[in-house]
Design a protein around this motif. Sequence first.
Motif, mmCIF file in Angstrom:
data_model
loop_
_atom_site.group_PDB
_atom_site.id
_atom_site.type_symbol
_atom_site.label_atom_id
_atom_site.label_comp_id
_atom_site.label_asym_id
_atom_site.label_seq_id
_atom_site.Cartn_x
_atom_site.Cartn_y
_atom_site.Cartn_z
ATOM 1 N N PHE A 278 -13.248 4.421 8.927
ATOM 2 C CA PHE A 278 -11.946 4.065 8.361
ATOM 3 C C PHE A 278 -12.015 4.000 6.835
ATOM 4 O O PHE A 278 -11.122 4.499 6.149
ATOM 5 C CB PHE A 278 -11.464 2.731 8.939
ATOM 6 N N ASP A 279 -13.078 3.411 6.298
ATOM 7 C CA ASP A 279 -13.252 3.369 4.838
ATOM 8 C C ASP A 279 -13.312 4.783 4.265
ATOM 9 O O ASP A 279 -12.729 5.072 3.218
ATOM 10 C CB ASP A 279 -14.514 2.592 4.458
ATOM 11 N N HIS A 280 -14.022 5.664 4.963
ATOM 12 C CA HIS A 280 -14.128 7.055 4.530
ATOM 13 C C HIS A 280 -12.746 7.717 4.525
ATOM 14 O O HIS A 280 -12.399 8.440 3.580
ATOM 15 C CB HIS A 280 -15.088 7.817 5.443
ATOM 16 N N ALA B 99 -15.507 1.062 11.310
ATOM 17 C CA ALA B 99 -15.156 0.529 9.991
ATOM 18 C C ALA B 99 -15.613 1.481 8.884
ATOM 19 O O ALA B 99 -14.876 1.729 7.915
ATOM 20 C CB ALA B 99 -15.769 -0.855 9.790
ATOM 21 N N GLN B 100 -16.807 2.040 9.019
ATOM 22 C CA GLN B 100 -17.296 3.014 8.039
ATOM 23 C C GLN B 100 -16.395 4.241 8.024
ATOM 24 O O GLN B 100 -16.056 4.764 6.954
ATOM 25 C CB GLN B 100 -18.727 3.437 8.356
ATOM 26 N N ARG C 54 0.834 -1.205 0.000
ATOM 27 C CA ARG C 54 0.000 0.000 0.000
ATOM 28 C C ARG C 54 0.870 1.257 0.000
ATOM 29 O O ARG C 54 0.605 2.208 -0.710
ATOM 30 C CB ARG C 54 -0.919 -0.014 1.233
ATOM 31 N N THR D 210 -19.397 10.076 9.295
ATOM 32 C CA THR D 210 -20.301 9.510 8.294
ATOM 33 C C THR D 210 -21.487 8.957 9.066
ATOM 34 O O THR D 210 -21.596 7.766 9.283
ATOM 35 C CB THR D 210 -19.615 8.392 7.481
ATOM 36 N N TYR E 144 -9.007 10.917 12.180
ATOM 37 C CA TYR E 144 -9.650 9.619 12.393
ATOM 38 C C TYR E 144 -9.535 9.206 13.859
ATOM 39 O O TYR E 144 -10.512 8.777 14.470
ATOM 40 C CB TYR E 144 -9.017 8.561 11.484
ATOM 41 N N LEU F 19 -9.766 6.227 4.215
ATOM 42 C CA LEU F 19 -8.966 5.680 3.102
ATOM 43 C C LEU F 19 -9.373 6.294 1.768
ATOM 44 O O LEU F 19 -8.521 6.671 0.957
ATOM 45 C CB LEU F 19 -9.092 4.162 3.044
ATOM 46 N N ASN F 20 -10.682 6.398 1.532
ATOM 47 C CA ASN F 20 -11.158 7.003 0.285
ATOM 48 C C ASN F 20 -10.752 8.465 0.186
ATOM 49 O O ASN F 20 -10.358 8.940 -0.879
ATOM 50 C CB ASN F 20 -12.675 6.858 0.161
#
Length: 93
Positions: free
Chosen positions: A64-66, A61-62, A5, A91, A32, A68-69
């Motif tokens: 963290f995804d946000h 988890a939501q 990554r 989010t 975060y 990363l995006n």
Amino acid sequence: LHDRRRSELLGEAPDTQRQAILSVIDDWWSRYLEEVTQLKEDVAWQSLSRIPLHEFQRQAAQLFDHVLNSIDEDIRDPEAIATPASSALRTDS
């Protein structure tokens, strides 16, 4: 996985660009961690109909995804690298 990554994000970027990318990642990661700390407190006060640990894990988890995006978007946008993102992390779902 981490090395792959890191290689994808930084590649063969010049040192100044690498520093800018790392700054974007650091900014998002700091926010975060602040949000997850607040989330732990919020989950404790949420509905009793849900299991607090599961709710925390789902929302974290939501989040963290946000993050990363957002990092990916900011790194691809030269203006975002020059000026750190200021959008809200939450989010609410």
